[in-house]
Motif scaffolding. Structure first.
Motif, PDB file in Angstrom:
ATOM      1  N   TYR A  37       0.858  -1.193   0.000  1.00  0.00           N
ATOM      2  CA  TYR A  37       0.000   0.000   0.000  1.00  0.00           C
ATOM      3  C   TYR A  37       0.892   1.240   0.000  1.00  0.00           C
ATOM      4  O   TYR A  37       1.048   1.909   1.030  1.00  0.00           O
ATOM      5  CB  TYR A  37      -0.916  -0.004   1.229  1.00  0.00           C
ATOM      6  N   PRO A  38       1.504   1.565  -1.137  1.00  0.00           N
ATOM      7  CA  PRO A  38       2.493   2.652  -1.174  1.00  0.00           C
ATOM      8  C   PRO A  38       1.937   4.018  -0.764  1.00  0.00           C
ATOM      9  O   PRO A  38       2.703   4.890  -0.372  1.00  0.00           O
ATOM     10  CB  PRO A  38       2.995   2.649  -2.619  1.00  0.00           C
ATOM     11  N   GLN A  39       0.627   4.192  -0.826  1.00  0.00           N
ATOM     12  CA  GLN A  39       0.053   5.471  -0.403  1.00  0.00           C
ATOM     13  C   GLN A  39       0.311   5.736   1.084  1.00  0.00           C
ATOM     14  O   GLN A  39       0.291   6.886   1.522  1.00  0.00           O
ATOM     15  CB  GLN A  39      -1.449   5.534  -0.715  1.00  0.00           C
ATOM     16  N   THR A  40       0.594   4.695   1.850  1.00  0.00           N
ATOM     17  CA  THR A  40       0.861   4.883   3.281  1.00  0.00           C
ATOM     18  C   THR A  40       2.229   5.514   3.532  1.00  0.00           C
ATOM     19  O   THR A  40       2.494   5.987   4.637  1.00  0.00           O
ATOM     20  CB  THR A  40       0.757   3.541   4.044  1.00  0.00           C
ATOM     21  N   LYS A  41       3.067   5.538   2.514  1.00  0.00           N
ATOM     22  CA  LYS A  41       4.403   6.130   2.675  1.00  0.00           C
ATOM     23  C   LYS A  41       4.336   7.622   2.978  1.00  0.00           C
ATOM     24  O   LYS A  41       5.284   8.183   3.526  1.00  0.00           O
ATOM     25  CB  LYS A  41       5.241   5.911   1.412  1.00  0.00           C
ATOM     26  N   THR A  42       3.228   8.268   2.641  1.00  0.00           N
ATOM     27  CA  THR A  42       3.126   9.712   2.858  1.00  0.00           C
ATOM     28  C   THR A  42       3.287  10.088   4.330  1.00  0.00           C
ATOM     29  O   THR A  42       3.765  11.176   4.631  1.00  0.00           O
ATOM     30  CB  THR A  42       1.776  10.263   2.351  1.00  0.00           C
ATOM     31  N   TYR A  43       2.924   9.182   5.240  1.00  0.00           N
ATOM     32  CA  TYR A  43       3.049   9.465   6.664  1.00  0.00           C
ATOM     33  C   TYR A  43       4.493   9.345   7.151  1.00  0.00           C
ATOM     34  O   TYR A  43       4.797   9.746   8.262  1.00  0.00           O
ATOM     35  CB  TYR A  43       2.147   8.528   7.476  1.00  0.00           C
ATOM     36  N   PHE A  44       5.338   8.782   6.308  1.00  0.00           N
ATOM     37  CA  PHE A  44       6.730   8.538   6.700  1.00  0.00           C
ATOM     38  C   PHE A  44       7.703   9.214   5.736  1.00  0.00           C
ATOM     39  O   PHE A  44       8.847   8.806   5.630  1.00  0.00           O
ATOM     40  CB  PHE A  44       6.992   7.027   6.756  1.00  0.00           C
ATOM     41  N   ALA A  45       7.247  10.259   5.073  1.00  0.00           N
ATOM     42  CA  ALA A  45       8.067  10.955   4.076  1.00  0.00           C
ATOM     43  C   ALA A  45       9.334  11.555   4.678  1.00  0.00           C
ATOM     44  O   ALA A  45      10.322  11.763   3.972  1.00  0.00           O
ATOM     45  CB  ALA A  45       7.244  12.040   3.390  1.00  0.00           C
ATOM     46  N   HIS A  46       9.341  11.785   5.969  1.00  0.00           N
ATOM     47  CA  HIS A  46      10.510  12.368   6.641  1.00  0.00           C
ATOM     48  C   HIS A  46      11.608  11.322   6.895  1.00  0.00           C
ATOM     49  O   HIS A  46      12.695  11.675   7.324  1.00  0.00           O
ATOM     50  CB  HIS A  46      10.091  13.039   7.948  1.00  0.00           C
ATOM     51  N   TRP A  47      11.344  10.059   6.615  1.00  0.00           N
ATOM     52  CA  TRP A  47      12.346   9.006   6.754  1.00  0.00           C
ATOM     53  C   TRP A  47      13.084   8.861   5.432  1.00  0.00           C
ATOM     54  O   TRP A  47      12.454   8.773   4.371  1.00  0.00           O
ATOM     55  CB  TRP A  47      11.701   7.672   7.104  1.00  0.00           C
ATOM     56  N   LYS A  48      14.397   8.809   5.489  1.00  0.00           N
ATOM     57  CA  LYS A  48      15.196   8.671   4.267  1.00  0.00           C
ATOM     58  C   LYS A  48      15.067   7.281   3.666  1.00  0.00           C
ATOM     59  O   LYS A  48      15.087   7.115   2.459  1.00  0.00           O
ATOM     60  CB  LYS A  48      16.657   8.977   4.558  1.00  0.00           C
ATOM     61  N   ASP A  49      14.948   6.273   4.512  1.00  0.00           N
ATOM     62  CA  ASP A  49      14.915   4.885   4.053  1.00  0.00           C
ATOM     63  C   ASP A  49      13.644   4.219   4.575  1.00  0.00           C
ATOM     64  O   ASP A  49      13.412   4.186   5.785  1.00  0.00           O
ATOM     65  CB  ASP A  49      16.152   4.143   4.563  1.00  0.00           C
ATOM     66  N   LEU A  50      12.818   3.709   3.670  1.00  0.00           N
ATOM     67  CA  LEU A  50      11.590   3.018   4.052  1.00  0.00           C
ATOM     68  C   LEU A  50      11.697   1.510   3.835  1.00  0.00           C
ATOM     69  O   LEU A  50      10.701   0.802   3.863  1.00  0.00           O
ATOM     70  CB  LEU A  50      10.400   3.573   3.259  1.00  0.00           C
ATOM     71  N   GLY A  51      12.913   1.031   3.631  1.00  0.00           N
ATOM     72  CA  GLY A  51      13.130  -0.398   3.416  1.00  0.00           C
ATOM     73  C   GLY A  51      13.006  -1.193   4.701  1.00  0.00           C
ATOM     74  O   GLY A  51      13.076  -0.643   5.807  1.00  0.00           O
ATOM     75  N   PRO A  52      12.853  -2.508   4.571  1.00  0.00           N
ATOM     76  CA  PRO A  52      12.658  -3.354   5.749  1.00  0.00           C
ATOM     77  C   PRO A  52      13.849  -3.385   6.707  1.00  0.00           C
ATOM     78  O   PRO A  52      13.690  -3.738   7.872  1.00  0.00           O
ATOM     79  CB  PRO A  52      12.398  -4.740   5.160  1.00  0.00           C
TER      80      PRO A  52
END
Length: 143
Positions: A37-52
């Motif tokens: 659900y890539p739309q959820t990334k908007t809440y974590f836009a301040h993180w440089k890395d969203l990988g596991p």
């Protein structure tokens, strides 16, 4: 959909197994959500890395699953027990409550993968009902 006493006992028993594995469960669930659900990334836009393997994903995933563990302890009155978290998500973080359901689904998938023998149909139903009640309690301040 309300939780029966049997549901509550099943959730408590099952969650005791999860308690020793919160970082892995949380990391996998949050990573799955961000990927599927890539739309959820908007809440974590301040993180440089969203990988596991990201420190932030691991830390927040663990925080979420530890928070669910706290909710298990407050299972008899989730609305009162989660008031502070509800206010945080509604007023400060402004998380769309639909995302609670999305994350719940990802958590269920990870639980089934991580605990195949323990995640029986009875445990699945009880945990699903509990996570739905948890999402409803977290959404309380949105109304």
């Amino acid at each position: 959909m309300s939780l029966t006493d049997r549901d509550k006992a099943t959730v408590r028993s099952f969650w005791a197994k999860v308690a020793g594995n919160t970082e892995a469960v949380g990391t996998n669930a949050l990573s799955r959500m961000l990927t599927v659900y890539p739309q959820t990334k908007t809440y974590f836009a301040h993180w440089k890395d969203l990988g596991p393997k990201s420190v932030n994903v691991r830390k927040h995933g663990k925080t979420v699953v530890d928070g669910i563990g706290e909710a298990v302890m407050k299972i008899d009155d989730l609305q009162k027990g989660l008031l502070t978290l509800s206010e945080l998500h509604a007023f400060k973080l402004r998380v769309d409550p639909t995302n609670f359901k999305i994350l719940n689904h990802c958590i269920l998938v990870v639980l089934a993968i991580t605990f195949p023998a323990e995640f029986t149909p009875e445990a699945h139903v009880a945990v699903d009902k509990f996570l739905a009640a948890l999402a409803l309690a977290l959404s309380d301040k949105y109304r």
